[in-house]
Design a protein around this motif. Structure first.
Motif, mmCIF file in Angstrom:
data_model
loop_
_atom_site.group_PDB
_atom_site.id
_atom_site.type_symbol
_atom_site.label_atom_id
_atom_site.label_comp_id
_atom_site.label_asym_id
_atom_site.label_seq_id
_atom_site.Cartn_x
_atom_site.Cartn_y
_atom_site.Cartn_z
ATOM 1 N N LYS A 1 33.555 46.954 41.849
ATOM 2 C CA LYS A 1 32.254 46.398 42.239
ATOM 3 C C LYS A 1 32.248 44.875 42.266
ATOM 4 C CE LYS A 1 30.014 46.029 37.693
ATOM 5 N NZ LYS A 1 28.943 46.569 36.835
ATOM 6 N N CYS A 2 33.343 44.238 41.821
ATOM 7 C CA CYS A 2 33.384 42.779 41.775
ATOM 8 C C CYS A 2 33.550 42.210 43.183
ATOM 9 C CB CYS A 2 34.501 42.298 40.853
ATOM 10 S SG CYS A 2 36.164 42.644 41.449
ATOM 11 N N ALA A 3 33.112 40.974 43.371
ATOM 12 C CA ALA A 3 33.169 40.321 44.681
ATOM 13 C C ALA A 3 34.607 40.141 45.152
ATOM 14 C CB ALA A 3 32.457 38.970 44.608
ATOM 15 N N MET A 4 35.526 39.899 44.229
ATOM 16 C CA MET A 4 36.921 39.685 44.596
ATOM 17 C C MET A 4 37.506 40.932 45.251
ATOM 18 S SD MET A 4 40.049 38.377 42.147
ATOM 19 C CE MET A 4 39.675 39.622 40.900
ATOM 20 N N TYR A 5 37.153 42.107 44.753
ATOM 21 C CA TYR A 5 37.648 43.360 45.326
ATOM 22 C C TYR A 5 37.135 43.533 46.756
ATOM 23 C CZ TYR A 5 38.468 48.386 45.924
ATOM 24 O OH TYR A 5 38.868 49.609 46.397
ATOM 25 N N ARG A 6 35.883 43.180 46.978
ATOM 26 C CA ARG A 6 35.286 43.349 48.308
ATOM 27 C C ARG A 6 35.753 42.271 49.281
ATOM 28 N NH1 ARG A 6 30.720 43.965 44.987
ATOM 29 N NH2 ARG A 6 29.962 41.906 45.645
ATOM 30 N N GLY A 7 36.083 41.089 48.752
ATOM 31 C CA GLY A 7 36.378 39.971 49.634
ATOM 32 C C GLY A 7 37.841 39.683 49.892
ATOM 33 N N SER A 8 38.746 40.231 49.072
ATOM 34 C CA SER A 8 40.170 39.921 49.222
ATOM 35 C C SER A 8 40.985 41.192 49.419
ATOM 36 C CB SER A 8 40.684 39.175 47.978
ATOM 37 O OG SER A 8 42.093 39.107 47.974
ATOM 38 N N PRO A 9 41.649 41.329 50.563
ATOM 39 C CA PRO A 9 42.494 42.509 50.787
ATOM 40 C C PRO A 9 43.596 42.633 49.744
ATOM 41 C CG PRO A 9 42.087 41.362 52.859
ATOM 42 C CD PRO A 9 41.554 40.485 51.768
ATOM 43 N N MET A 10 44.157 41.500 49.299
ATOM 44 C CA MET A 10 45.221 41.562 48.307
ATOM 45 C C MET A 10 44.691 42.057 46.962
ATOM 46 S SD MET A 10 47.825 38.592 46.979
ATOM 47 C CE MET A 10 49.065 38.984 45.723
ATOM 48 N N ALA A 11 43.525 41.559 46.580
ATOM 49 C CA ALA A 11 42.914 42.013 45.327
ATOM 50 C C ALA A 11 42.622 43.508 45.394
ATOM 51 C CB ALA A 11 41.633 41.234 45.049
ATOM 52 N N ARG A 12 42.124 43.953 46.548
ATOM 53 C CA ARG A 12 41.822 45.368 46.719
ATOM 54 C C ARG A 12 43.093 46.214 46.614
ATOM 55 N NH1 ARG A 12 40.076 45.195 51.602
ATOM 56 N NH2 ARG A 12 38.109 44.266 50.937
ATOM 57 N N GLU A 13 44.177 45.716 47.200
ATOM 58 C CA GLU A 13 45.437 46.452 47.146
ATOM 59 C C GLU A 13 45.967 46.547 45.716
ATOM 60 O OE1 GLU A 13 50.012 46.151 48.927
ATOM 61 O OE2 GLU A 13 48.433 44.804 49.662
ATOM 62 N N LEU A 14 45.916 45.425 44.975
ATOM 63 C CA LEU A 14 46.402 45.421 43.583
ATOM 64 C C LEU A 14 45.576 46.359 42.707
ATOM 65 C CD1 LEU A 14 47.094 41.602 43.084
ATOM 66 C CD2 LEU A 14 48.804 43.431 43.006
ATOM 67 N N ILE A 15 44.265 46.288 42.868
ATOM 68 C CA ILE A 15 43.380 47.110 42.031
ATOM 69 C C ILE A 15 43.496 48.582 42.399
ATOM 70 C CG2 ILE A 15 40.960 47.607 41.510
ATOM 71 C CD1 ILE A 15 40.431 44.581 41.670
ATOM 72 N N ASP A 16 43.543 48.884 43.688
ATOM 73 C CA ASP A 16 43.674 50.286 44.115
ATOM 74 C C ASP A 16 44.985 50.899 43.630
ATOM 75 O OD1 ASP A 16 41.233 50.347 45.347
ATOM 76 O OD2 ASP A 16 41.996 50.012 47.378
ATOM 77 N N GLU A 17 46.069 50.110 43.716
ATOM 78 C CA GLU A 17 47.362 50.611 43.241
ATOM 79 C C GLU A 17 47.324 50.881 41.744
ATOM 80 O OE1 GLU A 17 52.128 49.451 43.208
ATOM 81 O OE2 GLU A 17 50.629 47.907 43.663
ATOM 82 N N MET A 18 46.683 49.981 40.996
ATOM 83 C CA MET A 18 46.574 50.175 39.548
ATOM 84 C C MET A 18 45.734 51.408 39.221
ATOM 85 S SD MET A 18 45.018 47.579 36.663
ATOM 86 C CE MET A 18 46.566 46.766 36.318
ATOM 87 N N LEU B 104 41.034 41.477 35.658
ATOM 88 C CA LEU B 104 40.463 40.702 36.758
ATOM 89 C C LEU B 104 41.002 39.272 36.782
ATOM 90 C CD1 LEU B 104 36.765 41.981 36.624
ATOM 91 C CD2 LEU B 104 38.504 42.513 38.331
ATOM 92 N N ASP B 105 41.195 38.681 35.628
ATOM 93 C CA ASP B 105 41.757 37.320 35.575
ATOM 94 C C ASP B 105 43.159 37.282 36.164
ATOM 95 O OD1 ASP B 105 39.481 36.334 34.425
ATOM 96 O OD2 ASP B 105 40.260 36.289 32.373
ATOM 97 N N ASN B 106 43.974 38.267 35.811
ATOM 98 C CA ASN B 106 45.347 38.286 36.307
ATOM 99 C C ASN B 106 45.411 38.630 37.799
ATOM 100 O OD1 ASN B 106 46.829 37.505 34.005
ATOM 101 N ND2 ASN B 106 46.604 39.551 33.114
ATOM 102 N N VAL B 107 44.517 39.494 38.256
ATOM 103 C CA VAL B 107 44.449 39.765 39.695
ATOM 104 C C VAL B 107 44.054 38.487 40.441
ATOM 105 C CG1 VAL B 107 43.167 40.994 41.499
ATOM 106 C CG2 VAL B 107 43.972 42.228 39.490
ATOM 107 N N GLU B 108 43.088 37.770 39.905
ATOM 108 C CA GLU B 108 42.648 36.524 40.534
ATOM 109 C C GLU B 108 43.784 35.500 40.593
ATOM 110 O OE1 GLU B 108 38.887 33.400 40.321
ATOM 111 O OE2 GLU B 108 39.373 34.646 38.581
ATOM 112 N N ARG B 109 44.599 35.429 39.559
ATOM 113 C CA ARG B 109 45.741 34.512 39.570
ATOM 114 C C ARG B 109 46.731 34.892 40.660
ATOM 115 N NH1 ARG B 109 48.362 34.708 33.956
ATOM 116 N NH2 ARG B 109 49.788 33.220 34.950
#
Length: 407
Positions: free
Chosen positions: A171-188, A315-320
């Motif tokens: 639900k965080c903005a980073m997940y919705r706004g960044s394809p890379m963040a979405r890929e990392l989170i979905d894989e996890m 989330l901090d590490n995904v953002e990095r």
């Protein structure tokens, strides 16, 4: 205090203790002479004998001032005598009961033994038809045994943590706004789900029939397993995951039961303590329906907290990782262990903190401390030299091969 506590060995400032004195009220209506008085605590009758002890007493404490030969009764003695005067029959009945127990110890011990044996018999019963009262309110007729019920109770709690994790991360903005963040989170999240399926959402945690025991020192409407992307049935996927885990799996040691063979649970204590401070914090939900209901208020407490530490760390590490890839500054995310460029997040470490007894303690409601826990997540960014990274890649490869062979 008017030299009340000065004695022969401790003379008062005026040269010696007062031998007697008088007290009166503000109207001077009556005077009382008090020779050689002594001071006692009203609550327990302890005599206050010196100034040093007097200064340690709390404010507003009640004193009794009496002559040296007067017998001072405590507050309890006064109350007991008042009750005795008004309720003689009640106290007499209590004395008779005490006398009866003393005179009939063998018979009473036998009665208590038989009662305990009857309780033990109920504890040992497992099937619905053997202890129907225990299953009152459990409508699922497919559940035939107590162990099946307790398995599901354990699974429900762990599923709840998975859904909470998924909700917070997606639900965080980073997940919705960044394809890379979405890929990392979905894989996890997919790895989390596969591992949870493989370990049956740690159903053995409350299951007394489980052979391994802890040594003490939703996307679908029904809350069931999420369907696999390739439609592999959950039971088959469970077997595939189990066969892909390998010998070096760090999760396996925590796939254990928290209870004894009888189903006895002990509180594991406040998050920062090694063990529970209270001997009474024990329960056997297999014994009765009442105990099963009470067990619902026993909590699984995260020592490293989900909301305050684990999820923010993810989330901090995904953002990095995302910031570095987008050229947003902050430099390349590095693996702290090998000082190399980071490749992924430590999924297994986060999994252990979120879902396993590596970080969870079963606690009585009294020992569930909801204040801030002074622990931080061990999750981090890892590189291709890290054993955890190698294990994740090996697990994913094995599982993919087994899926392909099945399909």
């Amino acid at each position: 205090m008017f030299n009340l506590f000065a004695g022969k060995d401790k003379p008062a400032a005026s040269g010696g203790p007062l031998q007697g004195y008088k007290v009166t009220d503000v109207e001077r209506s009556r005077k009382y002479g008090i020779p050689e008085c002594r001071v006692y605590l009203a609550q327990d009758g302890v005599e206050v004998t010196d100034e040093d002890y007097f200064r340690t007493l709390p404010a507003q404490i009640l004193f009794v001032v009496a002559g040296k030969d007067t017998v001072v009764q405590t507050d309890f003695e006064l109350m007991y005598n008042a009750i005795k005067t008004a309720h003689t029959d009640l106290l007499h009945a209590g004395e008779l009961a005490q006398q009866f127990v003393s005179n009939n110890q063998p018979e009473i011990s036998k009665i208590l033994f038989n009662a305990q044996r009857g309780r033990d018999d109920l504890i040992q019963r497992s099937a619905r038809e053997e202890h129907a009262e225990w299953f009152v309110g459990i409508d699922d007729r497919a559940v035939k045994t107590k162990e099946e019920v307790m398995k599901r109770r354990g699974q429900d709690r762990i599923r709840g943590y998975f859904y909470k994790t998924k909700d917070e991360l997606t639900k965080c903005a980073m997940y919705r706004g960044s394809p890379m963040a979405r890929e990392l989170i979905d894989e996890m999240l997919e790895l989390f789900r596969q591992l949870l399926v493989g370990f049956d959402y740690f159903s053995c945690m409350f299951d007394r029939s489980c052979q391994r025991r802890m040594e003490l020192k939703p996307d679908t409407e029904d809350g069931g397993d999420e369907p696999d992307a390739q439609r592999i049935p959950p039971k088959r996927l469970k077997l595939l995951v189990q066969s892909s885990l390998g010998r070096d799996c760090r999760i396996e040691p925590y796939n254990v039961a928290l209870c004894s063979e009888r189903g006895d649970f002990r509180c594991m204590g406040v998050w920062k303590d090694e063990r529970c401070r209270y001997a009474s914090h024990r329960i056997n939900p297999y014994a009765s329906r009442e105990n099963l209901i009470l067990f619902q208020v026993w909590n699984l407490d995260h020592q490293v907290e989900i909301s305050r530490s684990v999820l923010p760390s993810i989330l901090d590490n995904v953002e990095r990782m995302v910031s570095s890839a987008d050229g947003g500054g902050g430099g390349t995310p590095m693996c702290k262990l090998h000082r190399r460029k980071g490749k992924n997040l430590s999924v297994i470490t986060y999994f252990l903190e979120l879902f396993t007894l590596s970080n969870l303690k079963l606690v009585h409601i009294v020992c569930h401390d909801k204040t801030v826990h002074e622990l931080i997540s061990n999750g981090t960014i890892i590189c291709d030299r890290c054993e955890e990274y190698k294990y994740i890649k090996q697990f994913q490869r094995k599982l993919r091969e087994k899926k392909d062979a099945l399909l």
